[in-house]
Motif scaffolding. Structure first.
Motif, PDB file in Angstrom:
ATOM      1  N   ILE A 126       0.867  -1.185   0.000  1.00 49.17           N
ATOM      2  CA  ILE A 126       0.000   0.000   0.000  1.00 49.17           C
ATOM      3  C   ILE A 126       0.895   1.224   0.000  1.00 49.17           C
ATOM      4  N   LEU A 127       1.043   1.835  -1.156  1.00 52.63           N
ATOM      5  CA  LEU A 127       2.079   2.833  -1.388  1.00 52.63           C
ATOM      6  C   LEU A 127       1.927   4.066  -0.511  1.00 52.63           C
ATOM      7  N   ASN A 128       0.717   4.595  -0.369  1.00 50.99           N
ATOM      8  CA  ASN A 128       0.572   5.848   0.369  1.00 50.99           C
ATOM      9  C   ASN A 128       0.571   5.683   1.887  1.00 50.99           C
ATOM     10  N   THR A 129       1.020   4.509   2.372  1.00 52.74           N
ATOM     11  CA  THR A 129       1.307   4.357   3.804  1.00 52.74           C
ATOM     12  C   THR A 129       2.812   4.233   4.040  1.00 52.74           C
ATOM     13  N   LEU A 130       3.597   4.348   2.982  1.00 53.70           N
ATOM     14  CA  LEU A 130       5.046   4.141   3.086  1.00 53.70           C
ATOM     15  C   LEU A 130       5.839   5.437   3.175  1.00 53.70           C
ATOM     16  N   PHE A 131       5.208   6.578   2.842  1.00 57.08           N
ATOM     17  CA  PHE A 131       5.926   7.856   2.804  1.00 57.08           C
ATOM     18  C   PHE A 131       5.404   8.775   3.912  1.00 57.08           C
TER      19      PHE A 131
ATOM     20  N   ILE B 114      -3.101   3.514  -3.367  1.00 53.04           N
ATOM     21  CA  ILE B 114      -2.334   3.079  -4.539  1.00 53.04           C
ATOM     22  C   ILE B 114      -1.590   1.818  -4.130  1.00 53.04           C
ATOM     23  N   LEU B 115      -1.868   0.727  -4.811  1.00 51.31           N
ATOM     24  CA  LEU B 115      -1.223  -0.560  -4.526  1.00 51.31           C
ATOM     25  C   LEU B 115      -0.265  -0.897  -5.659  1.00 51.31           C
ATOM     26  N   VAL B 116       0.876  -1.469  -5.314  1.00 54.33           N
ATOM     27  CA  VAL B 116       1.888  -1.779  -6.326  1.00 54.33           C
ATOM     28  C   VAL B 116       2.598  -3.079  -5.965  1.00 54.33           C
TER      29      VAL B 116
ATOM     30  N   GLU C 104       8.776   7.423  -5.991  1.00 61.02           N
ATOM     31  CA  GLU C 104       9.502   8.395  -5.178  1.00 61.02           C
ATOM     32  C   GLU C 104       8.630   9.059  -4.126  1.00 61.02           C
ATOM     33  N   ALA C 105       7.328   9.086  -4.330  1.00 56.73           N
ATOM     34  CA  ALA C 105       6.437   9.742  -3.381  1.00 56.73           C
ATOM     35  C   ALA C 105       4.998   9.338  -3.656  1.00 56.73           C
ATOM     36  N   ALA C 106       4.154   9.526  -2.632  1.00 54.63           N
ATOM     37  CA  ALA C 106       2.705   9.321  -2.779  1.00 54.63           C
ATOM     38  C   ALA C 106       2.035  10.201  -1.743  1.00 54.63           C
ATOM     39  N   LYS C 107       1.242  11.152  -2.215  1.00 57.36           N
ATOM     40  CA  LYS C 107       0.590  12.096  -1.300  1.00 57.36           C
ATOM     41  C   LYS C 107      -0.612  12.737  -1.989  1.00 57.36           C
ATOM     42  N   THR C 108      -1.471  13.365  -1.180  1.00 62.36           N
ATOM     43  CA  THR C 108      -2.636  14.040  -1.727  1.00 62.36           C
ATOM     44  C   THR C 108      -2.326  15.513  -1.974  1.00 62.36           C
ATOM     45  N   TYR C 109      -3.153  16.108  -2.825  1.00 64.23           N
ATOM     46  CA  TYR C 109      -3.050  17.538  -3.130  1.00 64.23           C
ATOM     47  C   TYR C 109      -4.375  18.204  -2.745  1.00 64.23           C
TER      48      TYR C 109
ATOM     49  N   HIS D  58     -13.406  13.940  -2.562  1.00 70.73           N
ATOM     50  CA  HIS D  58     -12.148  13.193  -2.502  1.00 70.73           C
ATOM     51  C   HIS D  58     -10.994  14.098  -2.919  1.00 70.73           C
ATOM     52  N   GLN D  59      -9.847  13.880  -2.288  1.00 70.54           N
ATOM     53  CA  GLN D  59      -8.652  14.651  -2.622  1.00 70.54           C
ATOM     54  C   GLN D  59      -7.852  13.912  -3.701  1.00 70.54           C
ATOM     55  N   LEU D  60      -7.158  14.669  -4.526  1.00 68.96           N
ATOM     56  CA  LEU D  60      -6.345  14.070  -5.583  1.00 68.96           C
ATOM     57  C   LEU D  60      -5.130  13.387  -4.965  1.00 68.96           C
ATOM     58  N   LEU D  61      -5.041  12.071  -5.131  1.00 67.88           N
ATOM     59  CA  LEU D  61      -3.925  11.280  -4.606  1.00 67.88           C
ATOM     60  C   LEU D  61      -2.947  11.012  -5.750  1.00 67.88           C
ATOM     61  N   VAL D  62      -1.697  11.444  -5.575  1.00 64.69           N
ATOM     62  CA  VAL D  62      -0.720  11.398  -6.664  1.00 64.69           C
ATOM     63  C   VAL D  62       0.527  10.639  -6.226  1.00 64.69           C
TER      64      VAL D  62
END
Length: 281
Positions: free
Chosen positions: A172-177, A201-203, A212-217, A226-230
């Protein structure tokens, strides 16, 4: 998602430099793709006759030339395959049933998602994005699947998602940063009292170092709760070489004199062949 909102979204994607965006709860009917006035390509999949759920991809002009194909599985799952280097990438956009849905609906969704995963080439980098309507929390119960940078407390749907990731070797990518909390929540309640992290985002674990990163804007103007998750991914795309269509000449533009001349020459050859054949017989 009407035309006006789609224009807002594509404008924001260009402003933020987002090349490919998955959308949940599109609420369009039917399946297909089309090109916008700004040359973005939209691939969508919804119900046949009812404006609910629905998923889609919005691809900018640069990436559109690298699309190998897409598969509108149903109103909750759509896949798209991008040609890249060193590997091709398959993206899967999802929209899971809400927490009010029955266990049977949840199980059906995950079974269909499993079938979509099984159809992906083993050589591809696989990225799954979307609204999972689940909270995995910030306490890592499985460090192989998630990090400690989630948000809030884990719920039952979150446990289901973690188990699913474990079975498919996904992270789960957006729990790693590590991010500021306002870069972690992906959904805001209508009264703005509650903020939750329910989009992920799963990978493949093998390829998570490519991100390199995963965060919302939160500042992105997408007119949504919902917020844009990039996520930022390191890869090179390859344009697909399209085969050139054979040139077709318009014979109607050939002058009558030339066509009569050619016809007469072929007639002479046919008469000559006929005479030789009769001589042999």
């Amino acid at each position: 998602m009407n035309q006006g909102k789609l224009d807002i979204v594509t404008r924001e994607l260009d402003r933020l430099g987002v090349h490919l965006c998955g959308i949940s709860e599109m609420r369009w009917t039917g399946k297909g793709h089309f090109t916008t006035l700004t040359n973005h390509v939209v691939y969508f999949s919804g119900k046949d006759n009812k404006r609910e759920s629905g998923v889609a991809f919005v691809v900018n002009p640069d990436v559109a030339g690298c699309v190998l194909g897409y598969n509108p599985v149903n109103d909750r799952i759509i896949t798209i395959r991008i040609q890249g280097t060193p590997m091709n990438v398959t993206f899967i956009q999802t929209y899971a049933p809400t927490s009010a849905s029955s266990d049977e609906e949840i199980n059906t969704f995950y079974n269909q998602l499993q079938q979509a995963i099984n159809s992906v080439s083993k050589r591809d980098i696989m990225v799954i994005t979307g609204d999972f309507n689940a909270k995995v929390g910030n306490q890592s119960t499985n460090q192989c699947v998630m990090g400690n940078c989630g948000l809030g407390d884990q719920n039952e749907r979150g446990e289901t998602l973690i188990d699913f990731c474990q079975e498919n070797n996904l992270a789960i990518l957006n729990t790693l940063f590590k991010q500021h909390p306002r870069r972690l929540y992906t959904w805001i309640s209508p009264n703005h009292r509650y903020r939750n992290q329910i989009d992920y985002i799963l990978v493949n674990k093998r390829w998570r170092s490519s991100f390199e990163a995963a965060k919302t804007y939160p500042g992105a103007d997408c007119d949504s709760d919902h917020q844009l998750l990039v996520a930022t991914m390191k890869m090179r795309l390859r344009k697909i070489k399209r085969q050139k269509k054979p040139v077709r000449y318009d014979i109607s533009k050939i002058s009558d004199n030339y066509r009569v001349k050619v016809k007469n020459q072929f007639q002479c050859l046919l008469e000559h062949d006929h005479q030789e054949t009769n001589g042999k017989i």
